[in-house]
Design a protein around this motif. Structure first.
Motif, mmCIF file in Angstrom:
data_model
loop_
_atom_site.group_PDB
_atom_site.id
_atom_site.type_symbol
_atom_site.label_atom_id
_atom_site.label_comp_id
_atom_site.label_asym_id
_atom_site.label_seq_id
_atom_site.Cartn_x
_atom_site.Cartn_y
_atom_site.Cartn_z
ATOM 1 N N TYR A 100 -13.017 11.430 13.412
ATOM 2 C CA TYR A 100 -14.303 11.761 13.099
ATOM 3 C C TYR A 100 -14.973 10.615 12.409
ATOM 4 C CZ TYR A 100 -13.144 16.340 14.319
ATOM 5 O OH TYR A 100 -12.696 17.541 15.025
ATOM 6 N N ASP A 138 3.637 9.423 -1.066
ATOM 7 C CA ASP A 138 2.370 8.817 -0.535
ATOM 8 C C ASP A 138 2.177 7.785 -1.536
ATOM 9 O OD1 ASP A 138 0.149 8.163 1.114
ATOM 10 O OD2 ASP A 138 -0.672 10.243 1.008
ATOM 11 N N HIS A 143 0.839 -1.199 -0.038
ATOM 12 C CA HIS A 143 -0.070 -0.253 -0.016
ATOM 13 C C HIS A 143 0.890 1.210 -0.003
ATOM 14 C CE1 HIS A 143 -4.031 -1.685 0.700
ATOM 15 N NE2 HIS A 143 -3.132 -2.925 1.111
ATOM 16 N N GLU A 186 -11.424 10.398 -2.054
ATOM 17 C CA GLU A 186 -12.848 10.717 -1.298
ATOM 18 C C GLU A 186 -13.404 12.106 -1.455
ATOM 19 O OE1 GLU A 186 -11.563 10.000 2.809
ATOM 20 O OE2 GLU A 186 -11.363 7.610 2.380
HETATM 21 C C1 GDG Z 1 -2.019 3.950 3.542
HETATM 22 C C2 GDG Z 1 -0.951 4.725 2.363
HETATM 23 C C3 GDG Z 1 -2.726 4.284 0.570
HETATM 24 C C4 GDG Z 1 -8.581 9.957 8.145
HETATM 25 N N1 GDG Z 1 -8.996 10.581 9.307
HETATM 26 C C5 GDG Z 1 -10.194 10.026 9.850
HETATM 27 C C6 GDG Z 1 -10.476 8.888 8.752
HETATM 28 N N2 GDG Z 1 -9.442 8.853 7.799
HETATM 29 C C7 GDG Z 1 -9.306 8.078 6.584
HETATM 30 C C8 GDG Z 1 -9.432 8.802 5.298
HETATM 31 C C9 GDG Z 1 -8.851 7.660 4.185
HETATM 32 C C10 GDG Z 1 -8.029 6.950 5.234
HETATM 33 O O1 GDG Z 1 -8.115 7.150 6.621
HETATM 34 C C11 GDG Z 1 -6.425 7.439 4.903
HETATM 35 O O2 GDG Z 1 -5.869 7.194 3.646
HETATM 36 P P1 GDG Z 1 -4.545 7.645 3.100
HETATM 37 O O3 GDG Z 1 -4.689 6.920 1.850
HETATM 38 O O4 GDG Z 1 -4.919 9.070 2.935
HETATM 39 O O5 GDG Z 1 -3.518 7.465 4.178
HETATM 40 P P2 GDG Z 1 -2.721 6.208 4.804
HETATM 41 O O6 GDG Z 1 -3.555 6.308 6.312
HETATM 42 O O7 GDG Z 1 -1.424 6.658 4.952
HETATM 43 O O8 GDG Z 1 -2.913 4.907 3.918
HETATM 44 C C12 GDG Z 1 -1.792 5.447 1.345
HETATM 45 C C13 GDG Z 1 -3.578 3.592 1.365
HETATM 46 O O9 GDG Z 1 -2.740 3.251 2.538
HETATM 47 C C14 GDG Z 1 -4.519 2.854 0.879
HETATM 48 O O10 GDG Z 1 -3.611 1.767 0.063
HETATM 49 O O11 GDG Z 1 -3.614 5.194 -0.404
HETATM 50 O O12 GDG Z 1 -0.892 5.847 0.434
HETATM 51 O O13 GDG Z 1 0.036 5.565 3.327
HETATM 52 O O14 GDG Z 1 -9.885 6.820 3.966
HETATM 53 O O15 GDG Z 1 -10.852 9.216 5.080
HETATM 54 N N3 GDG Z 1 -11.645 8.229 8.720
HETATM 55 C C15 GDG Z 1 -12.427 8.514 9.582
HETATM 56 N N4 GDG Z 1 -12.332 9.332 10.718
HETATM 57 C C16 GDG Z 1 -11.203 10.015 10.615
HETATM 58 O O16 GDG Z 1 -10.939 10.998 11.437
HETATM 59 N N5 GDG Z 1 -13.520 7.556 9.777
#
Ligand code: GDG
Length: 468
Positions: free
Chosen positions: A345, A367, A159, A375
Motif C-alpha cells: 500500500y 525483531d 538493523h 508508526e
Molecule cells: C528491519 C528489521 C527494524 C510494510 N508494508 C508496507 C510498508 N511497510 C513498511 C512499514 C515499516 C517497514 O515497512 C517495515 O519495518 P519493520 O521495522 O516493521 O520491519 P522490517 O522490514 O523487518 O525491518 C526491523 C527495521 O529493519 C529498521 O531498522 O525495525 O526490526 O527487521 O516502515 O510501514 N510500507 C508501505 N506499504 C506497505 O504495504 N508504503
C-alpha cells in the motif's frame, strides 16, 4: 575519474525504486528520510544495488543524492542475497525460528559481493571520509574497506538482532563475520543486548580485551553501542491530520462493516513476525465466543517479501490456510472476521489504516526494532488506540506502556488483545501519551544524528599496543 565524497552510505539497496523503464522514485522508509538531508549537506554518496540483476548502471544523481549502483548477477542475487543473507543470516540472527542453511557456495558469494561493495566504497571515498555501512548483508565490508583505506572513519549499523553466543557459534564462518564487523570504528545495534553479545563473542572467539563497550583490536578501539532506530514522527503526525486521510480512515471502518473493534497487523510476510500466532489467538477468541463475528474485524496486511526463498513460500501457504479456516468457521454471509491482504500500500493508505485501527497487533517472535509499532503511535495524536507489542521486538525496550506480550503464549496473546479492546478511553489515552512522548523525542533524525556524532567523536580510551 569519479568525484569523491566525504560522506558515504553503503547499503544492500539504493534508496530508489525503478518505475517504468528508466524513471526512479525514492523508496519509502525512515532511513532515507533521515539520511537524505545529511547527504545533501555533506555532498554525500550512496552505494547499493539498484534492484535489477545482470545490469550495470553508471552513477547518477537523484533528489540531491549521488547514487552509485553496484551490479549483481542473477546468480549473486540467488546466492548472496536470497541465500546467505536471507536463508542463513536472517534465521540465525532471529533465534533460529527457521533452520538456517549453511553452505560454502553461498558463503563464497557473500564474500565476493562484500568485496565488490568495499572496493567501490574505497574508490568513492575522499581522504578521511565518513563511511556508514548498513546491515547484515554487508558485515564483511568494514574490515575489507579498512584494509583498502585505513584513513577512513567507518561505522556499521545492524538493523536486525545480534544473537547470543549459543546461536551465533553455529555459524561456520563466525570468526570471519566478527572480524569483518571489527573493521569499523563504531558498531551500532538496536538493543544494548546486541552490543553485549558482540563484545562477549569478540572476547570468547577472538580473545579480544575490552573496557566497558570498547573492544581493543590491532592497536585500535572499536566501540559497540545501542542506537534504537525510529520513525519520522512528524511525517506520520502530519499525514493523519490531513482531511483526506481522516476521511479515508472513516471509509475503511465503514467498508469493514463498522465493527466495534478494528484490529490491525502490518508486516512483511515474514516468519519472524508472528502472524500465525496472532491469527491463532484471534481464531480462539471467536471460537470460544469471547468476541462475536461482526463485533471485531482483524485486518492483516502482509506485504509480499522474499518470495523466491522456500521458507517464505511455505509461510504464505500456512497463513492463507489459517485465514481460510477462521473465515470458513466464523464468517457470516457478507462478513469475514479476518481481512487478509497480500499486497503493498501507499504510505498514505497505511496511515489511514493505522488511524482506523483500535488495536494494533505487533507480535514478532524476534525483531530488531519494529517500525510499525512506532508508526502506529505517531498516527494517534487523538490518543485513541491500543498497541499490543511483543516483548521480543526491540521496540519493547522503549515502549513499556504498550500491552506487552510473549507471542508464544497464546492465552497471554488473547488476554492482551481483549485488554486492548476493552480498555477505557482514559486508560488508552494515558498509555498513548507516554508512548508518544518517547517516539516524538527519539525519532529517526535523532537516531541518525546520535550515531554519526558518536562515529565522529574519537574514543577517550588509549588503544592497547598489540591486542588480540
Ligand atoms: C528491519 C528489521 C527494524 C510494510 N508494508 C508496507 C510498508 N511497510 C513498511 C512499514 C515499516 C517497514 O515497512 C517495515 O519495518 P519493520 O521495522 O516493521 O520491519 P522490517 O522490514 O523487518 O525491518 C526491523 C527495521 O529493519 C529498521 O531498522 O525495525 O526490526 O527487521 O516502515 O510501514 N510500507 C508501505 N506499504 C506497505 O504495504 N508504503
Amino acid at each position: 575519474m569519479q568525484e569523491r565524497s566525504s560522506f558515504l552510505i553503503v547499503a544492500n539497496r539504493l534508496p530508489v525504486d525503478r518505475v517504468g523503464e528508466s524513471e526512479w522514485r525514492r523508496s519509502p522508509g525512515g532511513l532515507v528520510t533521515a539520511i537524505a538531508p545529511v547527504m545533501q549537506r555533506r555532498d554525500g554518496a550512496w552505494l547499493g544495488w539498484h534492484g535489477a540483476a545482470d545490469e550495470k548502471l553508471e552513477p547518477f544523481d537523484y533528489d540531491g543524492m549521488h547514487l552509485i549502483p553496484i551490479p549483481l548477477s542473477a546468480l549473486e542475487v540467488e546466492r548472496y542475497y536470497e541465500g546467505f543473507s536471507n536463508a542463513t543470516l536472517w534465521p540465525l540472527y532471529h533465534d533460529v525460528v527457521a533452520t538456517p542453511v549453511y553452505s560454502r557456495v553461498l558463503w563464497d558469494a557473500y564474500r565476493r559481493v562484500n568485496e565488490r561493495f568495499a572496493q567501490a566504497a574505497a574508490e568513492a571515498a575522499d581522504e578521511g571520509a565518513v563511511v556508514w555501512v548498513q546491515d547484515y548483508q554487508l558485515q564483511l565490508v568494514p574490515a575489507m574497506l579498512r584494509r583498502l583505506r585505513p584513513d577512513l572513519r567507518i561505522g556499521f549499523f545492524l538493523h536486525i538482532p545480534f544473537p547470543p553466543a549459543e546461536l551465533f557459534c553455529q555459524l561456520p564462518w563466525r570468526r570471519e563475520i566478527l572480524e569483518g564487523l571489527l573493521g569499523a570504528d563504531l558498531v551500532g545495534f538496536q538493543r544494548p543486548g546486541g552490543a553485549s553479545n558482540f563484545i562477549r563473542l569478540s572476547r570468547r572467539l577472538l580473545g579480544l580485551p575490552h573496557q566497558k563497550n570498547e573492544i581493543h583490536v590491532d592497536g585500535r578501539v572499536v566501540r559497540a553501542q545501542a542506537f534504537p532506530i525510529s520513525v519520522d514522527f512528524g511525517e506520520y503526525d502530519n499525514l493523519v491530520r490531513r482531511p483526506e486521510v481522516i476521511a479515508r480512515a472513516k471509509e475503511i471502518r465503514a467498508e469493514l462493516g463498522d465493527p466495534d473493534h478494528v484490529l490491525l497487523g502490518v508486516d512483511r510476510l515474514d516468519y519472524t513476525k508472528g502472524i500465525g500466532q496472532r491469527l491463532k489467538a484471534f481464531g480462539e477468541l471467536l471460537a470460544e465466543g469471547t468476541i462475536q463475528p461482526g463485533e471485531a474485524v482483524f485486518v492483516q496486511i502482509a506485504t509480499p517479501s522474499r518470495e523466491r526463498v522456500e521458507e517464505y513460500r511455505r509461510l504464505r501457504n500456512d497463513i492463507e490456510l489459517s485465514v481460510g479456516r477462521i473465515n470458513g468457521e466464523h464468517g457470516i454471509l457478507g462478513m469475514q472476521p479476518v481481512q487478509y491482504l497480500h499486497q503493498s500500500y501507499t504510505r498514505q493508505e497505511l496511515a489511514a489504516l493505522y488511524l482506523a485501527a483500535d488495536v494494533m497487533v505487533v507480535t514478532p517472535l524476534r525483531d530488531g526494532m519494529n517500525l510499525v509499532a512506532k508508526e502506529y503511535i505517531a498516527c494517534h495524536h487523538d490518543l485513541r488506540g491500543a498497541l499490543v507489542l511483543s516483548e521480543f521486538a526491540g521496540a519493547a525496550d522503549e515502549l513499556k506502556h504498550a500491552f506487552l506480550v510473549n507471542p508464544y503464549d497464546v492465552d497471554g496473546l488473547k488476554r492482551a488483545m481483549v485488554a486492548g479492546m476493552r480498555a477505557t478511553p482514559h486508560e488508552l489515552a494515558r498509555r498513548m501519551r507516554f508512548l508518544r512522548r518517547r517516539v516524538s523525542t527519539y525519532d529517526v533524525n535523532r537516531w541518525a544524528g546520535e550515531f554519526l556524532s558518536a562515529l565522529e567523536r574519537p574514543s577517550t580510551v588509549q588503544p592497547l599496543a598489540s591486542a588480540g
